[in-house]
Design an enzyme around this catalytic site. Structure first.
Site, PDB file in Angstrom:
ATOM      1  N   SER A 242     -40.321  -3.184 -33.035  1.00 19.53           N
ATOM      2  CA  SER A 242     -40.227  -2.878 -31.596  1.00 19.53           C
ATOM      3  C   SER A 242     -40.908  -1.554 -31.261  1.00 19.53           C
ATOM      4  CB  SER A 242     -38.770  -2.882 -31.134  1.00 19.53           C
ATOM      5  OG  SER A 242     -37.970  -2.076 -31.963  1.00 19.53           O
ATOM      6  N   HIS A 272     -35.695  -8.950 -37.024  1.00 19.28           N
ATOM      7  CA  HIS A 272     -35.548  -7.607 -36.436  1.00 19.28           C
ATOM      8  C   HIS A 272     -34.262  -7.603 -35.593  1.00 19.28           C
ATOM      9  CE1 HIS A 272     -36.658  -3.709 -35.093  1.00 19.28           C
ATOM     10  NE2 HIS A 272     -37.470  -4.008 -34.097  1.00 19.28           N
ATOM     11  N   HIS A 318     -33.757  -4.356 -45.954  1.00 19.52           N
ATOM     12  CA  HIS A 318     -34.518  -3.534 -45.006  1.00 19.52           C
ATOM     13  C   HIS A 318     -35.903  -3.272 -45.578  1.00 19.52           C
ATOM     14  CE1 HIS A 318     -35.590  -0.305 -42.216  1.00 19.52           C
ATOM     15  NE2 HIS A 318     -34.707  -0.884 -41.414  1.00 19.52           N
ATOM     16  N   ARG A 327     -26.368   3.841 -40.128  1.00 16.66           N
ATOM     17  CA  ARG A 327     -25.938   3.250 -38.854  1.00 16.66           C
ATOM     18  C   ARG A 327     -24.804   2.242 -39.106  1.00 16.66           C
ATOM     19  NH1 ARG A 327     -31.598   0.992 -36.842  1.00 16.66           N
ATOM     20  NH2 ARG A 327     -31.445   0.176 -38.971  1.00 16.66           N
ATOM     21  N   ASP A 373     -27.349  -4.177 -38.312  1.00 12.05           N
ATOM     22  CA  ASP A 373     -26.928  -5.413 -37.645  1.00 12.05           C
ATOM     23  C   ASP A 373     -25.738  -6.085 -38.317  1.00 12.05           C
ATOM     24  OD1 ASP A 373     -28.983  -5.300 -35.674  1.00 12.05           O
ATOM     25  OD2 ASP A 373     -30.398  -5.829 -37.249  1.00 12.05           O
TER      26      ASP A 373
END
Ligand code: AMX
Length: 435
Positions: A242, A272, A318, A327, A373
């Site tokens: 992105s 993604h 990743h 995160r 995620d």
């Protein structure tokens, strides 16, 4: 107190000089070899972009202008009574490299509230979308349409000088961020039938307004979650799909709305940003197959069946990270504080204990650890935002912060049109045949 735009106007000439110096000193130096494997392999690790806002370390994870997520949680201004950072402050940090004051952050909240309305024709576009059109497609349509009022596109048509590009880019970027809650809220209520959209409250912060547009502002813990969520999803270095798409499209001097709509289309891919939706779908399927409180052995078998079916385990792996994503950890810490007994949270924890060993045993993934995620959907579900098709829209609201900051700096520093060289396989054969 200085506004963000005033501070930026002071910083830009300094950074322009800095870049000039670096290029004069190091411009002709090599970064090392480029391997043919990198050219075929999605350009992993290829040094190709400049972005000062955030840097990703494979082991340690993301730092925003040198600050880790816990440091940002500590240093950035909070809402009254809150303990998570306000994304307004993170945006200030991404743009300037500096920690703003409480007052500067309130200025941004007010400025964004004042810019939040979307044109009527964009509302109509959204209202005409069939509810079966994926929320990310609706999101991208609406952001593209915002280009109708782009200050940059207009200034360009009016013959603006290159050295002034950053000014209208800044205005568009601020408008873009400000208008996303109204777009996201409208999509949510249109698709999932949840009542009428309230007005933006100019006395409240960005996350509070977003929560209110979605219909969840009654719960202060959800508002806190959004503050953390937007902060940690905002930026992840320059090369992810992105961020890089936004930069690439922006390099053609497409305005920030067009550039960000393109970025959203990349975020909508399952490898993604759509992974947060995929994780929840995967977890729900697991629950319906194995029931509540499945045994470790049953979960292991389910994970293996995913891999044997030629699918990825969503939320794991990743392209850059090689350890647990900080995160993920930040969200886990939030869950331990606010929802330690949530059954889905417990399942996520159970999976965390099982997936890495299985991915290592399967032997393909370079990183067996969870990414951002793997956790976000569980938190949203806990507070009643259960519609997983919507999750990537929230990722999209957040990622605008990083992409917008980058677009402003790219125009300020005169970033050129991107145009890397592509080769045919025949040419690769030819070049290296005798080497
Ligand atoms: N489950 C199963 N297999 C995986 C895997 C996973 N979670 N992660 C990587 N692999 C496989 C790859 O598909 C690849 O297989 P192949 O050789 O058959 O093509 C092999 O392992 C090597 O891949 P890699 O070098 O480790 O990863 P990558 O840099 O090519 O891709 C990523 C990175 C994120 C796309 C990949 O790990 C993946 O598909 N993960 C699941 C989807 C996901 O969670 N995406 C979200 C990432 C974070 C984000 O952008 N929001």
């Amino acid at each position: 107190q200085t506004t963000l735009k005033e501070r930026l106007a002071e910083l830009i000439p300094i950074q322009q000089e800095n870049v000039k110096r670096i290029r004069a000193e190091h411009g002709k130096k090599s970064f090392g070899p480029v391997l043919v494997d990198q050219v075929y392999g999605g350009m992993r690790g290829l040094p190709a972009l400049i972005w000062d806002g955030s840097v990703l370390d494979a082991d340690e994870g993301i730092r925003f202008r040198g600050k880790s997520i816990p440091e940002c949680q500590d240093l950035l201004p909070k809402a009254a009574g809150g303990s998570e950072p306000l994304p307004e402050g993170l945006f200030w940090l991404l743009v300037t490299g500096e920690i703003p004051t409480q007052e500067q952050v309130s200025q941004l909240s007010q400025d964004w509230a004042a810019r939040a309305a979307i044109p009527e024709f964009v509302e109509e576009i959204l209202d005409r979308c069939p509810p079966s059109l994926h929320p990310m497609s609706q999101f991208s349509l609406a952001v593209t349409a915002l280009n109708h009022n782009s200050a940059f596109a207009k200034a360009y048509q009016d013959g603006i000088s290159k050295k002034d590009y950053w000014g209208p880019t800044f205005e568009d970027s601020m408008d873009l961020i400000a208008k996303l809650p109204n777009i996201a809220g409208r999509i949510y209520r249109n698709v999932f039938g949840q009542g009428k959209l309230p007005a933006i409250d100019s006395t409240k912060d960005y996350s509070h307004n977003l929560a209110s547009l979605l219909g969840f502002a009654e719960d202060p813990a959800f508002v806190e979650l959004l503050r953390l969520y937007i902060t940690i999803h905002s930026d992840h270095e320059g090369g992810n799909v992105s961020a890089h798409t936004g930069k690439l499209v922006g390099s053609a001097l497409s305005d920030p709305f067009l550039a960000y709509a393109a970025a959203l289309n990349g975020l909508a891919g399952p490898l993604h940003g759509l992974a947060n939706q995929e994780v929840l779908i995967w977890l729900r399927k697991m629950q319906s197959k194995l029931g509540e409180n499945p045994s470790d052995d049953a979960v292991k078998e389910y994970i293996w069946s995913t891999l044997k079916g030629g699918q990825v385990v969503p939320g794991y792996g990743h392209a850059v990270l090689r350890k647990t994503d900080p995160r993920y950890t930040a969200q886990r810490t939030f869950a331990l504080k606010h929802l330690p007994e949530d059954p889905l949270f417990k399942l996520v924890g159970q999976i965390y204990n099982l997936v890495p060993d299985i991915l290592l045993e399967a032997g393909k993934a370079k990183n067996p650890w969870p990414n951002v995620d793997a956790h976000s959907g569980v938190l949203l579900t806990h507070y009643g935002l259960t519609q997983m098709q919507f999750y990537t829209v929230l990722f999209g609201v957040s990622r605008a912060f990083g992409v917008a900051a980058q677009l402003i700096w790219d125009r300020a520093l005169g970033a050129p049109l991107e145009r890397p060289k592509s080769y045919s396989s025949a040419a690769i054969d030819q070049i290296f045949r005798d080497k």
